[in-house]
Write a protein that holds these residues in place. Structure first.
Motif, PDB file in Angstrom:
ATOM      1  N   CYS A 196       0.832  -1.212   0.000  1.00 20.98           N
ATOM      2  CA  CYS A 196       0.000   0.000   0.000  1.00 20.98           C
ATOM      3  C   CYS A 196       0.866   1.261   0.000  1.00 20.98           C
ATOM      4  O   CYS A 196       0.593   2.218  -0.749  1.00 20.98           O
ATOM      5  CB  CYS A 196      -0.919   0.009   1.220  1.00 20.98           C
ATOM      6  SG  CYS A 196      -2.284  -1.174   1.154  1.00 20.98           S
TER       7      CYS A 196
ATOM      8  N   LEU B  19       2.504   1.746  -3.482  1.00 20.33           N
ATOM      9  CA  LEU B  19       1.515   2.140  -4.492  1.00 20.33           C
ATOM     10  C   LEU B  19       1.107   3.597  -4.310  1.00 20.33           C
ATOM     11  O   LEU B  19       0.987   4.349  -5.292  1.00 20.33           O
ATOM     12  CB  LEU B  19       0.289   1.228  -4.410  1.00 20.33           C
ATOM     13  CG  LEU B  19       0.447  -0.191  -4.952  1.00 20.33           C
ATOM     14  CD1 LEU B  19      -0.782  -1.029  -4.621  1.00 20.33           C
ATOM     15  CD2 LEU B  19       0.681  -0.180  -6.468  1.00 20.33           C
TER      16      LEU B  19
ATOM     17  N   ALA C 268       1.724   6.565  -7.065  1.00 23.76           N
ATOM     18  CA  ALA C 268       0.536   7.171  -7.679  1.00 23.76           C
ATOM     19  C   ALA C 268       0.661   8.682  -7.776  1.00 23.76           C
ATOM     20  O   ALA C 268       0.066   9.307  -8.668  1.00 23.76           O
ATOM     21  CB  ALA C 268      -0.712   6.794  -6.890  1.00 23.76           C
TER      22      ALA C 268
ATOM     23  N   VAL D 274      -1.260  -7.461  -3.819  1.00 23.16           N
ATOM     24  CA  VAL D 274      -1.451  -6.307  -4.693  1.00 23.16           C
ATOM     25  C   VAL D 274      -2.930  -6.033  -4.939  1.00 23.16           C
ATOM     26  O   VAL D 274      -3.394  -4.892  -4.860  1.00 23.16           O
ATOM     27  CB  VAL D 274      -0.710  -6.507  -6.029  1.00 23.16           C
ATOM     28  CG1 VAL D 274      -1.037  -5.381  -7.007  1.00 23.16           C
ATOM     29  CG2 VAL D 274       0.791  -6.569  -5.782  1.00 23.16           C
ATOM     30  N   LYS D 275      -3.688  -7.066  -5.252  1.00 19.98           N
ATOM     31  CA  LYS D 275      -5.112  -6.884  -5.526  1.00 19.98           C
ATOM     32  C   LYS D 275      -5.816  -6.227  -4.333  1.00 19.98           C
ATOM     33  O   LYS D 275      -6.574  -5.255  -4.488  1.00 19.98           O
ATOM     34  CB  LYS D 275      -5.757  -8.226  -5.847  1.00 19.98           C
ATOM     35  CG  LYS D 275      -7.281  -8.180  -6.022  1.00 19.98           C
ATOM     36  CD  LYS D 275      -7.814  -9.551  -6.385  1.00 19.98           C
ATOM     37  CE  LYS D 275      -9.341  -9.550  -6.458  1.00 19.98           C
ATOM     38  NZ  LYS D 275      -9.947  -9.456  -5.117  1.00 19.98           N
TER      39      LYS D 275
ATOM     40  N   VAL E  84      -4.779  -2.526  -3.933  1.00 18.34           N
ATOM     41  CA  VAL E  84      -5.427  -1.641  -4.908  1.00 18.34           C
ATOM     42  C   VAL E  84      -6.875  -1.383  -4.509  1.00 18.34           C
ATOM     43  O   VAL E  84      -7.363  -0.249  -4.567  1.00 18.34           O
ATOM     44  CB  VAL E  84      -5.353  -2.251  -6.324  1.00 18.34           C
ATOM     45  CG1 VAL E  84      -6.206  -1.459  -7.314  1.00 18.34           C
ATOM     46  CG2 VAL E  84      -3.912  -2.297  -6.809  1.00 18.34           C
ATOM     47  N   GLU E  85      -7.568  -2.430  -4.075  1.00 20.20           N
ATOM     48  CA  GLU E  85      -8.973  -2.260  -3.674  1.00 20.20           C
ATOM     49  C   GLU E  85      -9.105  -1.344  -2.454  1.00 20.20           C
ATOM     50  O   GLU E  85     -10.093  -0.609  -2.322  1.00 20.20           O
ATOM     51  CB  GLU E  85      -9.599  -3.619  -3.390  1.00 20.20           C
ATOM     52  CG  GLU E  85      -9.817  -4.463  -4.644  1.00 20.20           C
ATOM     53  CD  GLU E  85     -10.334  -5.851  -4.348  1.00 20.20           C
ATOM     54  OE1 GLU E  85     -11.247  -6.300  -5.062  1.00 20.20           O
ATOM     55  OE2 GLU E  85      -9.823  -6.480  -3.386  1.00 20.20           O
TER      56      GLU E  85
ATOM     57  N   LEU F 191     -10.945  -1.566  -8.363  1.00 21.66           N
ATOM     58  CA  LEU F 191     -10.516  -2.600  -9.296  1.00 21.66           C
ATOM     59  C   LEU F 191     -11.616  -2.784 -10.332  1.00 21.66           C
ATOM     60  O   LEU F 191     -12.742  -3.153  -9.993  1.00 21.66           O
ATOM     61  CB  LEU F 191     -10.258  -3.909  -8.543  1.00 21.66           C
ATOM     62  CG  LEU F 191      -9.382  -4.956  -9.235  1.00 21.66           C
ATOM     63  CD1 LEU F 191      -7.979  -4.417  -9.448  1.00 21.66           C
ATOM     64  CD2 LEU F 191      -9.332  -6.224  -8.399  1.00 21.66           C
TER      65      LEU F 191
ATOM     66  N   SER G 166      -7.468   1.487 -10.460  1.00 23.62           N
ATOM     67  CA  SER G 166      -6.793   2.753 -10.189  1.00 23.62           C
ATOM     68  C   SER G 166      -6.374   2.816  -8.726  1.00 23.62           C
ATOM     69  O   SER G 166      -6.985   2.186  -7.855  1.00 23.62           O
ATOM     70  CB  SER G 166      -7.703   3.938 -10.526  1.00 23.62           C
ATOM     71  OG  SER G 166      -8.859   3.942  -9.707  1.00 23.62           O
ATOM     72  N   VAL G 167      -5.331   3.582  -8.474  1.00 26.09           N
ATOM     73  CA  VAL G 167      -4.821   3.833  -7.128  1.00 26.09           C
ATOM     74  C   VAL G 167      -4.825   5.343  -6.917  1.00 26.09           C
ATOM     75  O   VAL G 167      -4.088   6.072  -7.584  1.00 26.09           O
ATOM     76  CB  VAL G 167      -3.391   3.275  -6.959  1.00 26.09           C
ATOM     77  CG1 VAL G 167      -2.834   3.659  -5.590  1.00 26.09           C
ATOM     78  CG2 VAL G 167      -3.368   1.777  -7.147  1.00 26.09           C
TER      79      VAL G 167
ATOM     80  N   PHE H  63      -3.976   1.774 -13.037  1.00 27.73           N
ATOM     81  CA  PHE H  63      -3.112   0.697 -12.534  1.00 27.73           C
ATOM     82  C   PHE H  63      -3.360  -0.582 -13.324  1.00 27.73           C
ATOM     83  O   PHE H  63      -4.504  -0.967 -13.573  1.00 27.73           O
ATOM     84  CB  PHE H  63      -3.412   0.445 -11.051  1.00 27.73           C
ATOM     85  CG  PHE H  63      -2.816  -0.828 -10.532  1.00 27.73           C
ATOM     86  CD1 PHE H  63      -1.492  -0.873 -10.123  1.00 27.73           C
ATOM     87  CD2 PHE H  63      -3.574  -1.998 -10.470  1.00 27.73           C
ATOM     88  CE1 PHE H  63      -0.946  -2.064  -9.652  1.00 27.73           C
ATOM     89  CE2 PHE H  63      -3.029  -3.181  -9.999  1.00 27.73           C
ATOM     90  CZ  PHE H  63      -1.705  -3.218  -9.601  1.00 27.73           C
TER      91      PHE H  63
ATOM     92  N   GLY I  70      -2.162  -4.576 -12.955  1.00 29.16           N
ATOM     93  CA  GLY I  70      -1.471  -5.607 -12.196  1.00 29.16           C
ATOM     94  C   GLY I  70      -1.321  -6.834 -13.065  1.00 29.16           C
ATOM     95  O   GLY I  70      -2.283  -7.579 -13.280  1.00 29.16           O
TER      96      GLY I  70
END
Length: 394
Positions: free
Chosen positions: A226, A229, A233, A253-254, A257-258, A263, A280-281, A286, A288
């Motif tokens: 986190c 990222l 960003a 990672v998933k 991002v959430e 996502l 998006s972040v 984004f 992945g």
């Protein structure tokens, strides 16, 4: 999600950038035009000879006999109006003189004293390239949204352009994930591998003319993922990561991002590369990508690259699909759409013997991807769809 639907969804989310810059023509290769390019001149600017030979009046042939040579016109020089009953010695690219309407190539003539005799059948108007044959003054030569190729640079030079307005290049972060990764040059401990994905992605992005920001290697840790990222960003136009988007307990990672953004899609009906994330972040787009090296190569080429091109302002982004004869048998029908690393040889296409998603050598060896829809088998000699890597990555 089918690959075609995923690509349509991804492209629909791409909002082209608006920032532009003006660059010298010789520095514009690979850049995307931000405005239509109109010609201020005709190309060619006047009627000119397509051959070394003689400029004549076609009506003079009716009188038969010989034509006296009245003048000599090299390329870059203007001749005098052609006198009746004479011929002008003319060279390729030279302006056709007034009154002349036909050029006879020198091989169809023979010298007779101070003149020539035409020894072959001649058609009126032959061997003359008319004014504006290539480009008309005021016409759009190359439209906005075209990514400039070497031949485009030459075409723009032919209308006298010296500078062009293009969209600014994207800034893209490449983030690698995984405790097992180390950079080349570092001794490998047991269980470690070299981080090839960073180099594959960075090279693919550099070839597109983008500024690549190394996001480093982030450990398999949710909080660290986190933090990295979020930091990236704020600095770039888009983040592309590899690894960490599957369903394992160490794939963070998933979830990261959430928690930081949204996502849009995850899991595609594709092989290699099923676990692919797009979202998006903090408002920054984004991607992945999977962690396996061939999966990274294939999913970037088929999905991330078209998005980047559209984001950059390019209009035509879809991969070009062609056909070839299979030089292989594929007896096991899969449930996912497969992209087999392949090589076109002569009039057929062959496969790399190991299609594992972890075998990066297959992508290095290949010059094409065979597109195999779900539930499809292939016998040698069948027509198969393929995408040439030169078209996909050019």
């Amino acid at each position: 999600m089918p690959v075609e639907d995923a690509l349509a969804s991804i492209l629909a989310a791409a909002t082209p950038i608006t920032e532009t810059e003006t660059v010298p023509l010789l520095q514009a290769l690979g850049r995307v035009l931000a405005a239509d390019q109109l010609s201020a001149v005709d190309v060619p600017p006047c009627d000119n000879s397509a051959m070394d030979g003689y400029a004549i009046r076609y009506s003079d042939l009716a009188a038969g006999g010989e034509l006296a040579i009245s003048q000599r016109i090299p390329a870059g020089h203007m001749g005098r109006p052609l006198l009746a009953g004479t011929a002008a010695r003319i060279f390729t690219g030279a302006a056709v003189p007034d009154n002349a309407d036909t050029v006879v190539m020198q091989e169809n003539t023979e010298s007779v004293g101070d003149g020539i005799k035409i020894i072959a059948a001649i058609k009126a108007g032959q061997n003359i390239r008319p004014k504006g044959q290539d480009i008309h003054c005021g016409s759009v030569v190359i439209a906005k949204g075209k990514r400039l190729q070497p031949q485009d640079i030459g075409l723009l030079a032919s209308i006298g352009a010296t500078r062009v307005e293009v969209f600014r290049p994207l800034k893209v972060a490449v983030l690698s994930t995984g405790d097992e990764l180390v950079e080349p040059g570092t001794p490998l401990a047991e269980g470690q591998i070299y981080n090839s994905n960073r180099y594959t992605l960075s090279a693919l992005l550099a070839a597109m003319g983008y500024e690549v920001i190394d996001g480093g290697i982030v450990a398999d840790d949710f909080e660290l993922t986190c933090q990295q990222l979020q930091a990236l960003a704020d600095k770039v136009d888009i983040i592309i990561s590899s690894g960490g988007v599957s369903v394992g307990e160490e794939d963070h990672v998933k979830a990261a991002v959430e928690s930081l953004g949204e996502l849009g899609l995850w899991k595609l009906n594709i092989k290699p590369g099923k676990p692919l994330a797009f979202g998006s972040v903090n408002g920054t787009p984004f991607f992945g990508l999977p962690g396996n090296p061939s999966s990274v190569f294939v999913t970037f080429a088929l999905l991330a690259r078209p998005y980047l091109l559209r984001y950059q302002g390019q209009t035509e982004v879809a991969p070009v699909i062609t056909k070839a004869k299979a030089g292989f048998d594929w007896g096991k029908a899969g449930t996912r759409q497969e992209y087999l690393r392949a090589k076109v040889q002569g009039d057929e296409v062959i496969l790399y013997p190991n299609q594992s998603s972890g075998v990066l050598a297959s992508a290095s060896w290949a010059n094409a991807l065979v597109v195999l829809p779900p539930n499809t088998t292939v016998a040698a000699g069948d027509d198969v769809q393929l995408i040439l890597l030169a078209d996909l990555l050019g």
